[in-house]
Design a protein around this motif. Structure first.
Motif, mmCIF file in Angstrom:
data_model
loop_
_atom_site.group_PDB
_atom_site.id
_atom_site.type_symbol
_atom_site.label_atom_id
_atom_site.label_comp_id
_atom_site.label_asym_id
_atom_site.label_seq_id
_atom_site.Cartn_x
_atom_site.Cartn_y
_atom_site.Cartn_z
ATOM 1 N N ALA A 191 0.827 -1.216 0.000
ATOM 2 C CA ALA A 191 0.000 0.000 0.000
ATOM 3 C C ALA A 191 0.856 1.259 0.000
ATOM 4 O O ALA A 191 0.492 2.270 -0.612
ATOM 5 C CB ALA A 191 -0.928 -0.013 1.216
ATOM 6 N N LEU A 192 2.011 1.202 0.669
ATOM 7 C CA LEU A 192 2.882 2.372 0.767
ATOM 8 C C LEU A 192 3.898 2.443 -0.370
ATOM 9 O O LEU A 192 4.631 3.436 -0.482
ATOM 10 C CB LEU A 192 3.621 2.363 2.112
ATOM 11 N N GLY A 193 3.990 1.410 -1.166
ATOM 12 C CA GLY A 193 4.924 1.404 -2.288
ATOM 13 C C GLY A 193 6.373 1.247 -1.875
ATOM 14 O O GLY A 193 7.271 1.787 -2.523
ATOM 15 N N ILE A 194 6.622 0.520 -0.773
ATOM 16 C CA ILE A 194 7.989 0.257 -0.330
ATOM 17 C C ILE A 194 8.199 -1.248 -0.265
ATOM 18 O O ILE A 194 7.238 -2.028 -0.231
ATOM 19 C CB ILE A 194 8.295 0.911 1.033
ATOM 20 N N PRO A 195 9.450 -1.704 -0.238
ATOM 21 C CA PRO A 195 9.704 -3.143 -0.250
ATOM 22 C C PRO A 195 9.248 -3.841 1.028
ATOM 23 O O PRO A 195 9.318 -3.272 2.125
ATOM 24 C CB PRO A 195 11.223 -3.238 -0.397
ATOM 25 N N PHE A 196 8.816 -5.070 0.866
ATOM 26 C CA PHE A 196 8.578 -5.970 1.986
ATOM 27 C C PHE A 196 9.816 -6.844 2.111
ATOM 28 O O PHE A 196 10.175 -7.569 1.184
ATOM 29 C CB PHE A 196 7.331 -6.822 1.749
ATOM 30 N N LEU A 197 10.503 -6.752 3.239
ATOM 31 C CA LEU A 197 11.785 -7.425 3.411
ATOM 32 C C LEU A 197 11.659 -8.844 3.937
ATOM 33 O O LEU A 197 12.668 -9.514 4.151
ATOM 34 C CB LEU A 197 12.674 -6.602 4.353
ATOM 35 N N GLY A 198 10.433 -9.307 4.146
ATOM 36 C CA GLY A 198 10.226 -10.680 4.575
ATOM 37 C C GLY A 198 9.719 -10.782 5.995
ATOM 38 O O GLY A 198 9.679 -9.809 6.747
#
Length: 355
Positions: A290-297
């Motif tokens: 939703a925020l347009g940033i990476p999901f690091l796991g």
């Protein structure tokens, strides 16, 4: 064109998947020589934690062998972390400073910081931690550290645990005594941990930030050029609400957000191996999208993680093949890669680092 130039030309076909440039242009191919049918060169990666290390080496070997007359390629793989924004005025010798923050307490931020630091060290990096949670320093216990720092040339020398250099208020006050300080004193302690400590040569200096978006976070951003920030949350909505505020704060002070890591993503029963998402599931991943940033796991909740923190032996050391340890090593690879991207793409430094 001689064979060395032909090989160099062939190696231009190999691109770094993150930087989208060929390895020759990036100066990652060095000391290229040819002796008979053997090509020798160094492949210098931007981090020892490179997740595509083997892939790049294989592609380089194939490119060299594609040149007529070359029957063998001897490749020496090493790493040289690129210098981020200049830290010479505050932290000479440190290449990257990375903040680890959360919007609220209790999400395991210090556990993430410690295991991330040790995982980076295991991959060959030189790593330090500033325990900036002045009121509740927990990093010393998690790394099994006790005692006080020595003073050499009017600077404190960090203590070292599991290969990681550490400075914490926990070394300077009795563990049974509360730190009852107003904000200016807390800010002063942080500045001392930055400027009055002999950090030496480090690839990554992680800053374990206190919860929230207060004086410590603002002072750090104003004092040191941060390579980026990692935000820690658990899956449930109340934690993600505060994580969103933490991300907004980093963006406002122009610190690249490397991404969100979801801690306690699921509970793993040590007896039967059953997985149970006791805090919900996938919340941080959806928030990142939703925020347009990476999901690091996600890092699962295992009893060995808690036990390791209490005993001063991080799970990446005590149970290196556990799912949590594997998750921490993946996180280390991603954080190191994003620090290199931020260093080699300075024009992107003011915005969140996208995947």
């Amino acid at each position: 064109m001689d064979q060395a130039e032909l090989i160099r030309s062939a190696l231009r076909s190999v691109q770094d998947p993150d930087l989208h440039q060929d390895l020759v242009t990036l100066n990652m191919i060095r000391d290229l020589t040819v002796a008979g049918a053997v090509a020798r060169f160094r492949l210098v990666l931007t981090t020892g934690a490179c997740p595509v290390k083997q892939q790049l080496e294989d592609q380089c070997r194939a490119a060299a062998l594609s040149v007529a007359g070359i029957e063998r390629a001897e490749i020496t793989v090493s790493a040289e972390v690129p210098q981020g924004q200049s830290l010479a005025h505050v932290l000479p010798g440190v290449r990257h400073v990375i903040g680890v923050g959360s919007g609220k307490g209790g999400v395991g931020k210090s556990t993430i910081t410690v295991n991330l630091a040790v995982a980076l060290t295991q991959m060959g990096a030189r790593v330090g931690i500033i325990d900036a949670d002045i009121y509740g320093p927990s990093v010393p216990m998690m790394l099994g550290l006790h005692g006080q720092p020595q003073i050499v040339n009017k600077k404190m020398v960090p203590l070292r645990g599991h290969g990681v250099q550490v400075m914490s208020m926990g070394f300077l006050v009795d563990e049974n005594q509360p730190v009852i300080w107003r904000a200016p004193m807390v800010v002063g302690a942080l500045k001392q941990f930055i400027s009055d400590v002999s950090w030496g040569e480090l690839d990554y200096l992680l800053v374990d930030l206190p919860p929230g978006t207060g004086d410590i976070q603002l002072t750090l951003a104003q004092t040191v050029p941060l390579a980026g920030a990692v935000v820690v949350s658990t899956p449930q909505a109340v934690a993600l609400l505060d994580a969103r505020r933490s991300i907004a704060m980093f963006v406002k002070v122009k610190v690249p957000v490397f991404g969100i890591v979801e801690n306690m993503s699921e509970f793993i029963c040590p007896q039967c191996g059953h997985n149970e998402p006791i805090f919900g599931h996938g919340g941080a991943m959806h928030e990142a999208q939703a925020l347009g940033i990476p999901f690091l796991g996600g890092v699962p909740l295992e009893p060995a993680v808690r036990a390791g923190a209490d005993e001063g032996v991080p799970i990446v050391v005590s149970h290196p093949e556990s799912r949590s340890a594997l998750a921490f090593r993946s996180l280390a690879q991603q954080v190191a890669a994003r620090a290199s991207i931020a260093a080699l793409r300075p024009l992107d430094a003011a915005a969140p680092v996208a995947g």
